[in-house]
Design an enzyme around this catalytic site. Sequence first.
Site, mmCIF file in Angstrom:
data_model
loop_
_atom_site.group_PDB
_atom_site.id
_atom_site.type_symbol
_atom_site.label_atom_id
_atom_site.label_comp_id
_atom_site.label_asym_id
_atom_site.label_seq_id
_atom_site.Cartn_x
_atom_site.Cartn_y
_atom_site.Cartn_z
ATOM 1 N N HIS A 165 0.950 -1.669 -0.122
ATOM 2 C CA HIS A 165 0.595 -0.145 -0.131
ATOM 3 C C HIS A 165 0.572 0.737 0.086
ATOM 4 O O HIS A 165 2.038 1.683 0.812
ATOM 5 C CB HIS A 165 -0.744 -0.046 1.269
ATOM 6 C CG HIS A 165 -1.908 1.023 0.901
ATOM 7 N ND1 HIS A 165 -3.024 1.417 0.744
ATOM 8 C CD2 HIS A 165 -1.793 2.652 1.273
ATOM 9 C CE1 HIS A 165 -4.114 2.117 0.425
ATOM 10 N NE2 HIS A 165 -3.056 3.160 1.146
ATOM 11 N N CYS A 166 0.492 2.049 -0.855
ATOM 12 C CA CYS A 166 1.506 3.634 -1.240
ATOM 13 C C CYS A 166 1.054 4.107 -0.713
ATOM 14 O O CYS A 166 0.179 4.597 -1.034
ATOM 15 C CB CYS A 166 1.715 3.524 -2.618
ATOM 16 S SG CYS A 166 3.254 4.447 -2.991
ATOM 17 N N PRO A 167 1.469 5.411 0.613
ATOM 18 C CA PRO A 167 0.949 6.081 0.782
ATOM 19 C C PRO A 167 1.296 6.937 -0.148
ATOM 20 O O PRO A 167 0.291 8.492 0.011
ATOM 21 C CB PRO A 167 1.254 6.404 2.661
ATOM 22 C CG PRO A 167 2.802 5.969 2.448
ATOM 23 C CD PRO A 167 2.094 4.438 1.249
ATOM 24 N N GLY A 170 -1.792 6.954 -2.309
ATOM 25 C CA GLY A 170 -3.095 6.898 -1.828
ATOM 26 C C GLY A 170 -3.543 5.504 -1.916
ATOM 27 O O GLY A 170 -4.473 5.800 -1.863
#
Length: 393
Positions: A165-167, A170
Amino acid sequence: MAQPVYKVWKGRNKFLLNGRLVFGPDASSLIVTLLLILVPVVIFCAFVARNLIHEFPTENAGYAVFVAAVVFTVYVLLLLLLTSACDPGIVPRSPHPLEDLSGYDSSASVEVGGRQSLQLPRTKEVFVNGLPVRVKYCETCMIYRPPRCSHCSVCDNCVEKFDHHCPWVGQCIGKRNYRCFFLFVSSSALLCIFVFSMSALYMKFLMDGNGTAWEAVKQSPASVVLMAYCFVLFWFVGGLTSFHLYLIATNQTTYELFRYKAENRINVYDRGCANNYGQVFCAKNESSRINFRAYETEEASKPPSALIQGLLVGDTDEGRREKVEDNLEMGNDLLKISQCPDTEEVTDVRSRATDSQPQQLSEVDYALGLESHVSSSKFDRHHSNMRRKNERR
Protein backbone atom coordinates in the site's frame (compact mmCIF):
# COMPACT_ATOMS: atom_id res chain seq x y z
CA MET A 1 -34.36 -0.32 -2.67
CA ALA A 2 -31.19 -1.42 -4.42
CA GLN A 3 -28.23 0.97 -4.31
CA PRO A 4 -25.05 1.21 -6.38
CA VAL A 5 -22.29 -1.07 -5.16
CA TYR A 6 -19.90 1.81 -4.44
CA LYS A 7 -22.37 3.31 -1.95
CA VAL A 8 -22.63 0.13 0.10
CA TRP A 9 -19.06 -1.09 -0.36
CA LYS A 10 -17.67 -2.40 2.93
CA GLY A 11 -14.07 -1.42 2.21
CA ARG A 12 -12.58 1.96 3.12
CA ASN A 13 -12.26 3.19 -0.46
CA LYS A 14 -13.33 6.63 -1.62
CA PHE A 15 -15.24 7.00 -4.88
CA LEU A 16 -15.66 9.88 -7.31
CA LEU A 17 -17.76 10.36 -10.45
CA ASN A 18 -20.38 7.82 -9.37
CA GLY A 19 -17.90 5.03 -8.75
CA ARG A 20 -15.80 5.55 -11.89
CA LEU A 21 -12.73 6.57 -9.85
CA VAL A 22 -11.65 4.33 -6.96
CA PHE A 23 -9.24 5.81 -4.42
CA GLY A 24 -7.79 4.52 -1.19
CA PRO A 25 -8.79 5.94 2.21
CA ASP A 26 -5.64 8.10 2.31
CA ALA A 27 -6.21 9.73 -1.07
CA SER A 28 -5.57 13.14 0.49
CA SER A 29 -1.84 12.33 0.42
CA LEU A 30 -2.04 12.86 -3.34
CA ILE A 31 -1.96 16.60 -2.65
CA VAL A 32 1.54 16.28 -1.20
CA THR A 33 2.69 14.16 -4.15
CA LEU A 34 1.27 16.66 -6.63
CA LEU A 35 3.07 19.52 -4.91
CA LEU A 36 6.37 17.63 -4.90
CA ILE A 37 6.06 17.28 -8.68
CA LEU A 38 4.42 20.53 -9.77
CA VAL A 39 6.28 23.08 -7.63
CA PRO A 40 9.81 22.26 -8.89
CA VAL A 41 8.57 21.97 -12.49
CA VAL A 42 6.91 25.40 -12.30
CA ILE A 43 10.11 26.89 -10.88
CA PHE A 44 12.11 25.19 -13.62
CA CYS A 45 9.89 26.53 -16.40
CA ALA A 46 9.84 30.06 -14.94
CA PHE A 47 13.52 30.52 -14.08
CA VAL A 48 15.47 28.00 -16.16
CA ALA A 49 13.64 26.78 -19.27
CA ARG A 50 12.42 30.28 -20.15
CA ASN A 51 15.98 31.64 -19.99
CA LEU A 52 17.38 28.73 -21.98
CA ILE A 53 15.32 29.93 -24.94
CA HIS A 54 17.69 32.93 -25.25
CA GLU A 55 20.76 30.66 -25.08
CA PHE A 56 19.82 29.04 -28.40
CA PRO A 57 18.78 32.06 -30.50
CA THR A 58 19.31 30.43 -33.89
CA GLU A 59 17.71 27.10 -33.04
CA ASN A 60 14.51 25.82 -31.47
CA ALA A 61 16.31 23.84 -28.80
CA GLY A 62 15.35 26.37 -26.12
CA TYR A 63 11.66 25.99 -26.91
CA ALA A 64 12.08 22.21 -27.07
CA VAL A 65 13.37 22.16 -23.48
CA PHE A 66 10.33 24.13 -22.29
CA VAL A 67 7.84 21.96 -24.21
CA ALA A 68 9.55 18.74 -23.14
CA ALA A 69 9.33 19.73 -19.46
CA VAL A 70 5.60 20.44 -19.75
CA VAL A 71 4.77 17.29 -21.74
CA PHE A 72 6.88 15.08 -19.48
CA THR A 73 5.18 16.49 -16.38
CA VAL A 74 1.70 15.90 -17.83
CA TYR A 75 2.70 12.32 -18.62
CA VAL A 76 3.90 11.72 -15.05
CA LEU A 77 0.71 13.21 -13.59
CA LEU A 78 -1.42 11.03 -15.88
CA LEU A 79 0.40 7.92 -14.66
CA LEU A 80 -0.14 9.07 -11.08
CA LEU A 81 -3.88 9.39 -11.72
CA LEU A 82 -4.09 5.98 -13.40
CA THR A 83 -2.27 4.42 -10.46
CA SER A 84 -4.27 5.99 -7.65
CA ALA A 85 -7.75 6.24 -9.18
CA CYS A 86 -8.27 2.70 -10.45
CA ASP A 87 -9.21 -0.63 -8.93
CA PRO A 88 -5.86 -2.25 -8.02
CA GLY A 89 -7.35 -5.73 -8.27
CA ILE A 90 -9.88 -5.91 -5.44
CA VAL A 91 -11.34 -9.38 -4.98
CA PRO A 92 -15.15 -9.36 -4.54
CA ARG A 93 -16.42 -10.26 -1.11
CA SER A 94 -18.65 -13.26 -0.72
CA PRO A 95 -22.30 -12.25 -0.29
CA HIS A 96 -23.35 -15.60 1.20
CA PRO A 97 -20.90 -16.89 3.82
CA LEU A 98 -21.61 -20.43 5.03
CA GLU A 99 -22.25 -19.91 8.71
CA ASP A 100 -24.81 -20.31 11.51
CA LEU A 101 -26.08 -23.71 10.37
CA SER A 102 -27.47 -24.46 13.81
CA GLY A 103 -28.42 -27.98 14.67
CA TYR A 104 -25.59 -29.62 12.80
CA ASP A 105 -23.72 -31.92 15.18
CA SER A 106 -20.39 -32.76 13.58
CA SER A 107 -16.69 -32.59 14.24
CA ALA A 108 -16.54 -30.00 11.43
CA SER A 109 -18.58 -27.54 13.51
CA VAL A 110 -17.49 -25.52 16.51
CA GLU A 111 -19.50 -24.22 19.43
CA VAL A 112 -19.97 -20.45 19.53
CA GLY A 113 -22.17 -18.76 22.15
CA GLY A 114 -23.74 -22.00 23.33
CA ARG A 115 -24.68 -23.23 19.87
CA GLN A 116 -22.85 -25.01 17.11
CA SER A 117 -21.83 -23.08 14.02
CA LEU A 118 -20.41 -24.47 10.79
CA GLN A 119 -16.97 -23.11 9.97
CA LEU A 120 -14.85 -23.07 6.84
CA PRO A 121 -11.37 -24.64 6.69
CA ARG A 122 -8.59 -22.21 7.47
CA THR A 123 -6.41 -23.12 4.50
CA LYS A 124 -6.79 -24.87 1.17
CA GLU A 125 -4.23 -26.19 -1.26
CA VAL A 126 -4.17 -25.46 -4.99
CA PHE A 127 -1.65 -26.01 -7.76
CA VAL A 128 0.19 -23.20 -9.55
CA ASN A 129 2.54 -24.15 -12.40
CA GLY A 130 2.40 -27.75 -11.21
CA LEU A 131 3.45 -26.97 -7.63
CA PRO A 132 1.19 -26.89 -4.56
CA VAL A 133 0.41 -23.51 -3.00
CA ARG A 134 -1.55 -23.10 0.20
CA VAL A 135 -4.11 -20.29 0.23
CA LYS A 136 -5.93 -18.92 3.22
CA TYR A 137 -9.51 -18.13 4.10
CA CYS A 138 -10.18 -14.44 4.73
CA GLU A 139 -12.72 -13.99 7.51
CA THR A 140 -13.29 -10.35 6.56
CA CYS A 141 -14.07 -10.91 2.87
CA MET A 142 -15.38 -14.46 3.54
CA ILE A 143 -13.49 -15.94 0.57
CA TYR A 144 -10.44 -18.05 -0.06
CA ARG A 145 -7.76 -15.63 -1.17
CA PRO A 146 -6.36 -16.35 -4.63
CA PRO A 147 -2.63 -17.09 -4.82
CA ARG A 148 -0.48 -13.98 -4.21
CA CYS A 149 -3.51 -12.19 -2.77
CA SER A 150 -3.39 -10.43 0.58
CA HIS A 151 -5.76 -8.37 2.70
CA CYS A 152 -4.74 -4.72 2.95
CA SER A 153 -5.32 -3.42 6.47
CA VAL A 154 -5.50 0.18 5.21
CA CYS A 155 -8.12 -0.29 2.48
CA ASP A 156 -9.74 -3.34 4.14
CA ASN A 157 -9.82 -5.26 0.85
CA CYS A 158 -8.28 -8.42 -0.50
CA VAL A 159 -6.10 -7.39 -3.47
CA GLU A 160 -4.81 -9.71 -6.19
CA LYS A 161 -1.02 -9.88 -6.55
CA PHE A 162 -0.74 -7.46 -3.64
CA ASP A 163 2.58 -5.59 -3.72
CA HIS A 164 2.16 -2.93 -1.02
CA HIS A 165 0.00 0.00 0.00
CA CYS A 166 1.66 3.19 -1.22
CA PRO A 167 0.84 6.28 0.89
CA TRP A 168 2.30 8.57 -1.81
CA VAL A 169 -0.40 7.58 -4.28
CA GLY A 170 -3.03 6.79 -1.63
CA GLN A 171 -3.82 3.40 -3.11
CA CYS A 172 -2.89 -0.28 -2.95
CA ILE A 173 -0.48 -1.48 -5.61
CA GLY A 174 -1.72 -4.71 -7.06
CA LYS A 175 -2.36 -6.69 -10.20
CA ARG A 176 -4.23 -4.02 -12.18
CA ASN A 177 -2.19 -0.90 -11.41
CA TYR A 178 1.34 -2.25 -10.88
CA ARG A 179 2.40 -1.41 -14.43
CA CYS A 180 1.22 2.20 -14.10
CA PHE A 181 2.90 2.46 -10.71
CA PHE A 182 6.25 1.31 -12.08
CA LEU A 183 5.98 3.66 -15.06
CA PHE A 184 5.10 6.52 -12.70
CA VAL A 185 8.13 5.89 -10.48
CA SER A 186 10.56 5.37 -13.38
CA SER A 187 9.21 8.42 -15.25
CA SER A 188 9.59 10.52 -12.12
CA ALA A 189 13.24 9.44 -11.96
CA LEU A 190 13.74 10.45 -15.60
CA LEU A 191 12.06 13.79 -14.92
CA CYS A 192 14.51 14.39 -12.08
CA ILE A 193 17.43 13.65 -14.42
CA PHE A 194 16.00 16.00 -17.06
CA VAL A 195 15.46 18.93 -14.68
CA PHE A 196 18.87 18.39 -13.06
CA SER A 197 20.66 18.25 -16.43
CA MET A 198 18.98 21.36 -17.86
CA SER A 199 19.60 23.30 -14.65
CA ALA A 200 23.27 22.29 -14.72
CA LEU A 201 23.48 23.31 -18.39
CA TYR A 202 22.04 26.73 -17.59
CA MET A 203 24.54 27.14 -14.74
CA LYS A 204 27.34 26.36 -17.21
CA PHE A 205 26.13 29.08 -19.55
CA LEU A 206 26.05 31.54 -16.65
CA MET A 207 29.54 30.53 -15.52
CA ASP A 208 30.88 31.02 -19.05
CA GLY A 209 29.35 34.48 -19.15
CA ASN A 210 30.30 35.62 -15.62
CA GLY A 211 33.57 33.80 -15.16
CA THR A 212 32.94 32.43 -11.64
CA ALA A 213 30.59 29.90 -10.13
CA TRP A 214 29.62 32.23 -7.30
CA GLU A 215 28.40 34.88 -9.72
CA ALA A 216 26.40 32.24 -11.56
CA VAL A 217 24.82 31.07 -8.29
CA LYS A 218 23.86 34.63 -7.35
CA GLN A 219 22.35 35.21 -10.76
CA SER A 220 20.25 31.98 -10.72
CA PRO A 221 19.80 30.55 -7.21
CA ALA A 222 16.73 28.64 -8.47
CA SER A 223 18.99 26.45 -10.61
CA VAL A 224 21.06 25.46 -7.58
CA VAL A 225 17.95 24.68 -5.54
CA LEU A 226 16.52 22.57 -8.36
CA MET A 227 19.76 20.64 -8.76
CA ALA A 228 19.90 19.87 -5.04
CA TYR A 229 16.22 18.91 -4.93
CA CYS A 230 16.45 16.61 -7.96
CA PHE A 231 19.63 15.01 -6.65
CA VAL A 232 17.99 14.08 -3.35
CA LEU A 233 14.69 12.98 -4.91
CA PHE A 234 16.44 10.87 -7.51
CA TRP A 235 17.96 8.65 -4.81
CA PHE A 236 14.43 7.83 -3.70
CA VAL A 237 12.62 7.31 -7.03
CA GLY A 238 15.71 5.97 -8.78
CA GLY A 239 16.37 3.45 -6.03
CA LEU A 240 12.71 2.45 -6.06
CA THR A 241 12.88 1.95 -9.83
CA SER A 242 15.93 -0.31 -9.51
CA PHE A 243 14.25 -2.28 -6.72
CA HIS A 244 11.14 -2.94 -8.80
CA LEU A 245 13.22 -3.85 -11.84
CA TYR A 246 14.65 -6.64 -9.70
CA LEU A 247 11.19 -7.67 -8.49
CA ILE A 248 9.88 -7.83 -12.05
CA ALA A 249 12.89 -9.85 -13.23
CA THR A 250 12.30 -12.44 -10.49
CA ASN A 251 8.48 -12.23 -10.58
CA GLN A 252 8.12 -11.27 -6.94
CA THR A 253 6.13 -8.69 -5.05
CA THR A 254 7.36 -6.42 -2.29
CA TYR A 255 5.08 -8.24 0.16
CA GLU A 256 6.47 -11.65 -0.81
CA LEU A 257 10.08 -10.52 -0.74
CA PHE A 258 10.01 -9.05 2.76
CA ARG A 259 7.68 -11.66 4.22
CA TYR A 260 9.48 -14.75 2.96
CA LYS A 261 13.07 -13.49 2.52
CA ALA A 262 14.26 -15.45 5.57
CA GLU A 263 12.75 -18.69 4.25
CA ASN A 264 14.16 -20.83 1.49
CA ARG A 265 11.08 -21.03 -0.70
CA ILE A 266 10.71 -22.01 -4.31
CA ASN A 267 9.30 -19.20 -6.43
CA VAL A 268 6.55 -20.99 -8.33
CA TYR A 269 5.71 -17.85 -10.32
CA ASP A 270 9.15 -17.29 -11.88
CA ARG A 271 8.95 -17.92 -15.64
CA GLY A 272 12.35 -16.57 -16.59
CA CYS A 273 13.52 -12.97 -16.83
CA ALA A 274 12.19 -12.28 -20.34
CA ASN A 275 8.79 -13.85 -19.71
CA ASN A 276 8.51 -12.07 -16.36
CA TYR A 277 9.03 -8.69 -18.01
CA GLY A 278 6.61 -9.64 -20.77
CA GLN A 279 3.99 -10.56 -18.20
CA VAL A 280 4.15 -7.08 -16.65
CA PHE A 281 4.60 -4.86 -19.71
CA CYS A 282 3.06 -6.80 -22.61
CA ALA A 283 0.14 -8.69 -21.10
CA LYS A 284 -3.33 -7.20 -21.47
CA ASN A 285 -4.57 -5.57 -18.32
CA GLU A 286 -7.57 -7.45 -16.95
CA SER A 287 -10.82 -5.64 -16.37
CA SER A 288 -12.05 -4.98 -12.86
CA ARG A 289 -13.84 -7.89 -11.22
CA ILE A 290 -16.23 -5.50 -9.50
CA ASN A 291 -18.66 -3.17 -11.24
CA PHE A 292 -18.94 -0.47 -8.58
CA ARG A 293 -21.58 1.39 -10.60
CA ALA A 294 -23.89 -1.63 -10.82
CA TYR A 295 -26.85 -1.90 -8.46
CA GLU A 296 -26.72 -4.36 -5.63
CA THR A 297 -29.42 -7.01 -5.96
CA GLU A 298 -31.87 -7.49 -3.15
CA GLU A 299 -31.01 -11.18 -3.03
CA ALA A 300 -27.35 -10.41 -2.40
CA SER A 301 -28.23 -7.98 0.39
CA LYS A 302 -30.23 -10.51 2.42
CA PRO A 303 -28.55 -11.85 5.56
CA PRO A 304 -27.04 -15.20 4.53
CA SER A 305 -27.69 -16.85 7.87
CA ALA A 306 -31.41 -16.01 7.69
CA LEU A 307 -31.60 -17.36 4.14
CA ILE A 308 -29.97 -20.64 5.10
CA GLN A 309 -32.04 -21.07 8.26
CA GLY A 310 -35.23 -20.35 6.30
CA LEU A 311 -34.39 -23.06 3.82
CA LEU A 312 -33.96 -25.56 6.65
CA VAL A 313 -37.41 -24.92 8.21
CA GLY A 314 -39.68 -27.97 8.01
CA ASP A 315 -36.89 -30.40 7.18
CA THR A 316 -36.24 -33.49 9.20
CA ASP A 317 -33.02 -34.00 11.11
CA GLU A 318 -31.96 -36.64 8.63
CA GLY A 319 -32.65 -34.38 5.67
CA ARG A 320 -30.83 -31.45 7.33
CA ARG A 321 -27.80 -33.62 8.00
CA GLU A 322 -27.81 -34.84 4.40
CA LYS A 323 -27.91 -31.26 3.09
CA VAL A 324 -25.09 -30.15 5.32
CA GLU A 325 -23.01 -33.17 4.38
CA ASP A 326 -23.58 -32.36 0.69
CA ASN A 327 -22.39 -28.85 1.34
CA LEU A 328 -19.38 -30.18 3.24
CA GLU A 329 -18.40 -32.18 0.18
CA MET A 330 -18.76 -29.12 -2.06
CA GLY A 331 -16.79 -27.06 0.46
CA ASN A 332 -13.95 -29.62 0.36
CA ASP A 333 -13.85 -31.12 3.84
CA LEU A 334 -14.64 -28.30 6.25
CA LEU A 335 -12.33 -28.20 9.27
CA LYS A 336 -12.12 -26.37 12.56
CA ILE A 337 -10.66 -22.90 12.47
CA SER A 338 -9.89 -20.37 15.19
CA GLN A 339 -12.22 -17.47 15.81
CA CYS A 340 -9.41 -14.85 15.81
CA PRO A 341 -9.35 -12.97 12.48
CA ASP A 342 -6.05 -13.27 10.64
CA THR A 343 -5.44 -11.22 7.56
CA GLU A 344 -2.00 -12.52 6.60
CA GLU A 345 -1.50 -14.71 3.56
CA VAL A 346 -0.07 -18.19 4.07
CA THR A 347 1.70 -19.58 1.05
CA ASP A 348 3.67 -22.81 1.42
CA VAL A 349 5.05 -24.56 -1.64
CA ARG A 350 6.75 -27.36 0.25
CA SER A 351 4.10 -28.66 2.66
CA ARG A 352 0.86 -30.33 1.66
CA ALA A 353 -2.38 -30.39 3.58
CA THR A 354 -2.81 -33.75 5.32
CA ASP A 355 -6.57 -33.52 5.75
CA SER A 356 -7.72 -32.43 2.31
CA GLN A 357 -7.03 -33.47 -1.29
CA PRO A 358 -5.19 -30.87 -3.43
CA GLN A 359 -7.18 -29.41 -6.27
CA GLN A 360 -5.76 -28.78 -9.73
CA LEU A 361 -6.62 -25.12 -10.36
CA SER A 362 -4.77 -22.58 -12.40
CA GLU A 363 -3.98 -19.14 -10.99
CA VAL A 364 -6.54 -17.55 -13.31
CA ASP A 365 -9.28 -20.06 -12.49
CA TYR A 366 -8.70 -19.60 -8.80
CA ALA A 367 -8.49 -15.80 -8.99
CA LEU A 368 -11.83 -15.28 -7.30
CA GLY A 369 -12.06 -18.44 -5.27
CA LEU A 370 -14.33 -19.76 -8.00
CA GLU A 371 -14.81 -23.05 -6.23
CA SER A 372 -16.30 -21.32 -3.22
CA HIS A 373 -18.78 -19.36 -5.35
CA VAL A 374 -19.74 -22.42 -7.38
CA SER A 375 -20.23 -24.35 -4.16
CA SER A 376 -22.41 -21.59 -2.76
CA SER A 377 -24.46 -21.52 -5.96
CA LYS A 378 -24.92 -25.28 -5.89
CA PHE A 379 -25.82 -25.05 -2.23
CA ASP A 380 -28.58 -22.49 -2.92
CA ARG A 381 -30.00 -24.45 -5.86
CA HIS A 382 -29.96 -27.69 -3.87
CA HIS A 383 -31.94 -26.24 -0.99
CA SER A 384 -34.35 -24.41 -3.29
CA ASN A 385 -35.23 -27.74 -4.94
CA MET A 386 -35.65 -29.39 -1.54
CA ARG A 387 -37.99 -26.64 -0.33
CA ARG A 388 -40.17 -26.92 -3.46
CA LYS A 389 -40.46 -30.67 -2.86
CA ASN A 390 -41.53 -30.05 0.74
CA GLU A 391 -44.17 -27.51 -0.39
CA ARG A 392 -45.69 -30.04 -2.78
CA ARG A 393 -45.98 -32.49 0.13
